[in-house]
Design a protein around this motif. Sequence first.
Motif, PDB file in Angstrom:
ATOM      1  N   ARG A  56       0.874  -1.257  -0.021  1.00  0.00           N
ATOM      2  CA  ARG A  56      -0.020   0.135   0.071  1.00  0.00           C
ATOM      3  C   ARG A  56       0.857   1.108   0.080  1.00  0.00           C
ATOM      4  O   ARG A  56       0.526   2.286  -0.679  1.00  0.00           O
ATOM      5  CB  ARG A  56      -0.983  -0.092   1.351  1.00  0.00           C
ATOM      6  CG  ARG A  56      -1.848   1.274   1.422  1.00  0.00           C
ATOM      7  CD  ARG A  56      -2.729   1.151   2.454  1.00  0.00           C
ATOM      8  NE  ARG A  56      -3.542   2.148   2.869  1.00  0.00           N
ATOM      9  CZ  ARG A  56      -4.815   2.189   3.638  1.00  0.00           C
ATOM     10  NH1 ARG A  56      -5.022   1.170   4.486  1.00  0.00           N
ATOM     11  NH2 ARG A  56      -5.282   3.485   3.877  1.00  0.00           N
ATOM     12  N   GLY A  57       1.619   1.256   0.873  1.00  0.00           N
ATOM     13  CA  GLY A  57       2.726   2.256   0.958  1.00  0.00           C
ATOM     14  C   GLY A  57       3.556   2.668  -0.552  1.00  0.00           C
ATOM     15  O   GLY A  57       3.716   3.662  -0.938  1.00  0.00           O
ATOM     16  N   ASP A  58       4.023   1.490  -1.078  1.00  0.00           N
ATOM     17  CA  ASP A  58       4.747   1.520  -2.119  1.00  0.00           C
ATOM     18  C   ASP A  58       3.819   2.199  -3.386  1.00  0.00           C
ATOM     19  O   ASP A  58       4.331   3.089  -4.280  1.00  0.00           O
ATOM     20  CB  ASP A  58       5.436   0.285  -2.873  1.00  0.00           C
ATOM     21  CG  ASP A  58       6.483  -0.370  -1.916  1.00  0.00           C
ATOM     22  OD1 ASP A  58       6.954   0.637  -1.323  1.00  0.00           O
ATOM     23  OD2 ASP A  58       6.703  -1.399  -1.961  1.00  0.00           O
ATOM     24  N   LEU A  59       2.375   1.635  -3.616  1.00  0.00           N
ATOM     25  CA  LEU A  59       1.627   2.030  -4.596  1.00  0.00           C
ATOM     26  C   LEU A  59       1.187   3.555  -4.336  1.00  0.00           C
ATOM     27  O   LEU A  59       1.165   4.294  -5.371  1.00  0.00           O
ATOM     28  CB  LEU A  59       0.432   1.018  -4.555  1.00  0.00           C
ATOM     29  CG  LEU A  59       0.410  -0.344  -4.847  1.00  0.00           C
ATOM     30  CD1 LEU A  59      -0.567  -1.161  -5.085  1.00  0.00           C
ATOM     31  CD2 LEU A  59       1.098  -0.326  -6.298  1.00  0.00           C
ATOM     32  N   THR A  60       1.042   3.795  -3.081  1.00  0.00           N
ATOM     33  CA  THR A  60       0.591   5.287  -2.902  1.00  0.00           C
ATOM     34  C   THR A  60       1.954   6.338  -3.299  1.00  0.00           C
ATOM     35  O   THR A  60       1.892   7.207  -3.769  1.00  0.00           O
ATOM     36  CB  THR A  60       0.539   5.459  -1.405  1.00  0.00           C
ATOM     37  OG1 THR A  60      -0.494   4.651  -0.980  1.00  0.00           O
ATOM     38  CG2 THR A  60       0.258   6.895  -1.098  1.00  0.00           C
ATOM     39  N   ALA A  61       3.079   5.843  -2.970  1.00  0.00           N
ATOM     40  CA  ALA A  61       4.256   6.651  -3.381  1.00  0.00           C
ATOM     41  C   ALA A  61       4.329   6.839  -4.820  1.00  0.00           C
ATOM     42  O   ALA A  61       4.669   7.666  -5.508  1.00  0.00           O
ATOM     43  CB  ALA A  61       5.483   6.171  -2.658  1.00  0.00           C
ATOM     44  N   LEU A  62       4.115   5.629  -5.534  1.00  0.00           N
ATOM     45  CA  LEU A  62       4.231   5.637  -6.984  1.00  0.00           C
ATOM     46  C   LEU A  62       3.080   6.405  -7.536  1.00  0.00           C
ATOM     47  O   LEU A  62       3.481   7.193  -8.628  1.00  0.00           O
ATOM     48  CB  LEU A  62       4.024   4.337  -7.487  1.00  0.00           C
ATOM     49  CG  LEU A  62       4.088   3.972  -9.044  1.00  0.00           C
ATOM     50  CD1 LEU A  62       5.489   4.371  -9.735  1.00  0.00           C
ATOM     51  CD2 LEU A  62       3.771   2.416  -9.398  1.00  0.00           C
ATOM     52  N   ASN A  63       1.998   6.232  -6.994  1.00  0.00           N
ATOM     53  CA  ASN A  63       0.960   7.433  -7.461  1.00  0.00           C
ATOM     54  C   ASN A  63       1.065   8.701  -7.111  1.00  0.00           C
ATOM     55  O   ASN A  63       0.919   9.602  -8.105  1.00  0.00           O
ATOM     56  CB  ASN A  63      -0.393   6.828  -6.747  1.00  0.00           C
ATOM     57  CG  ASN A  63      -1.128   5.656  -7.618  1.00  0.00           C
ATOM     58  OD1 ASN A  63      -0.728   5.255  -8.698  1.00  0.00           O
ATOM     59  ND2 ASN A  63      -1.805   5.019  -6.792  1.00  0.00           N
ATOM     60  N   GLN A  64       1.667   9.126  -6.218  1.00  0.00           N
ATOM     61  CA  GLN A  64       2.243  10.528  -5.975  1.00  0.00           C
ATOM     62  C   GLN A  64       3.222  10.826  -7.006  1.00  0.00           C
ATOM     63  O   GLN A  64       2.976  12.079  -7.478  1.00  0.00           O
ATOM     64  CB  GLN A  64       2.907  10.577  -4.639  1.00  0.00           C
ATOM     65  CG  GLN A  64       1.611  10.467  -3.474  1.00  0.00           C
ATOM     66  CD  GLN A  64       2.357  10.414  -1.979  1.00  0.00           C
ATOM     67  OE1 GLN A  64       3.360   9.904  -1.601  1.00  0.00           O
ATOM     68  NE2 GLN A  64       1.375  10.600  -1.074  1.00  0.00           N
ATOM     69  N   GLU A  65       4.348  10.188  -7.307  1.00  0.00           N
ATOM     70  CA  GLU A  65       5.082  10.445  -8.333  1.00  0.00           C
ATOM     71  C   GLU A  65       4.280  10.640  -9.736  1.00  0.00           C
ATOM     72  O   GLU A  65       4.522  11.865 -10.372  1.00  0.00           O
ATOM     73  CB  GLU A  65       6.046   9.444  -8.480  1.00  0.00           C
ATOM     74  CG  GLU A  65       7.042   9.242  -7.372  1.00  0.00           C
ATOM     75  CD  GLU A  65       8.273   8.404  -7.491  1.00  0.00           C
ATOM     76  OE1 GLU A  65       8.385   8.134  -8.876  1.00  0.00           O
ATOM     77  OE2 GLU A  65       8.798   7.776  -6.770  1.00  0.00           O
ATOM     78  N   ILE A  66       3.399   9.700 -10.052  1.00  0.00           N
ATOM     79  CA  ILE A  66       2.724   9.789 -11.181  1.00  0.00           C
ATOM     80  C   ILE A  66       1.846  11.178 -11.399  1.00  0.00           C
ATOM     81  O   ILE A  66       1.881  11.951 -12.235  1.00  0.00           O
ATOM     82  CB  ILE A  66       1.723   8.730 -11.481  1.00  0.00           C
ATOM     83  CG1 ILE A  66       2.540   7.660 -11.533  1.00  0.00           C
ATOM     84  CG2 ILE A  66       0.774   9.055 -12.525  1.00  0.00           C
ATOM     85  CD1 ILE A  66       1.797   6.288 -11.682  1.00  0.00           C
ATOM     86  N   GLN A  67       1.289  11.688 -10.283  1.00  0.00           N
ATOM     87  CA  GLN A  67       0.398  12.584 -10.228  1.00  0.00           C
ATOM     88  C   GLN A  67       1.381  13.958 -10.266  1.00  0.00           C
ATOM     89  O   GLN A  67       0.902  14.966 -10.892  1.00  0.00           O
ATOM     90  CB  GLN A  67      -0.237  12.765  -8.678  1.00  0.00           C
ATOM     91  CG  GLN A  67      -1.261  14.089  -8.626  1.00  0.00           C
ATOM     92  CD  GLN A  67      -2.371  13.824  -7.604  1.00  0.00           C
ATOM     93  OE1 GLN A  67      -3.340  13.138  -7.859  1.00  0.00           O
ATOM     94  NE2 GLN A  67      -2.156  14.214  -6.288  1.00  0.00           N
ATOM     95  N   GLU A  68       2.325  14.141  -9.626  1.00  0.00           N
ATOM     96  CA  GLU A  68       3.093  15.111  -9.689  1.00  0.00           C
ATOM     97  C   GLU A  68       3.769  15.417 -11.189  1.00  0.00           C
ATOM     98  O   GLU A  68       3.861  16.632 -11.714  1.00  0.00           O
ATOM     99  CB  GLU A  68       4.309  15.113  -8.803  1.00  0.00           C
ATOM    100  CG  GLU A  68       4.190  15.217  -7.196  1.00  0.00           C
ATOM    101  CD  GLU A  68       5.161  14.572  -6.537  1.00  0.00           C
ATOM    102  OE1 GLU A  68       6.446  14.462  -6.975  1.00  0.00           O
ATOM    103  OE2 GLU A  68       4.847  14.780  -5.099  1.00  0.00           O
TER     104      GLU A  68
END
Length: 209
Positions: free
Chosen positions: A61-73
Motif C-alpha cells: 500500500r505504501g509503495d503504490l501510494t508513493a508511486l501514484n504520488q510521483e505519477i500525479q506530480e
Amino acid sequence: MRAELEENGHEGLTMEGVAARAGVHRTTLYRRWRDVGGLLVDLIASAGEIDWQPPDTGSLRGDLTALNQEIQESLVARPSFAVALMAASFHSEEAARAQTRMWDDRYAQCEVLVERAAARGELPSGGVEARALLIAATAPLYHQLVLLRTEPDPHLPEQAARATVLAAGAGAFGPREEPREEPREESEDEPREKSGEGPREEPPDEGDA
C-alpha cells in the motif's frame, strides 16, 4: 529537446527550434535524425532510460501510494513532460511503438513492488498478475488528470492504492484460468454407432411388397 517538447508540444516541435535551443546548426540534427518524427522516437525512448527506481516503503500500500504520488506530480506539472510524451506518441507509428516499449519497460521495472509484497505475505498464496495489479493501481490517476482533466486530488494516490490492495487480497488479480471447453452436444445427424446403437433402418415401402 525535452524543453522544446514541453513548451511547444509535438505539433510545434521543429528541427530549427531544437537546434536554436541546443546552440547547434540544424544540419547537425538532420545528420542524426532525418525529421522531427525520428527525433521524437529517440526522445520517447530516452525517457525510459532515466535512472529511476520504484519506491520501497515496506508495504504494498505504501509503495503504490508513493508511486501514484510521483505519477500525479508528473501529470500536474506545468509544462508536463509526461503529458507531452503521450501526445507525441500519436505523431507516427514509430513514436507509438517507442511509447509502448517505454511503458512495457516501466511496468516490468515496477513488478518488483508486487514481488516484495508477495515475499512479505501481503498477497494471496496463489499468486497475482503483477501487471494487472499495477495498471489497476495507477489507472485512476491518468483517468482523472488526463482524460477528465480534473483538479488534482491529494487523497487520490492513497485511495487508488488502498482499493487495489483490497482487491488483490480478495483475489481480483489471481492467475488467469484457462477457459473450460463445454461438452459438445451430439447432433441428430451424427451416426449412432458411437453410442452402441446401429444405424436406424427405414421401413420398406409398401409399394415394393
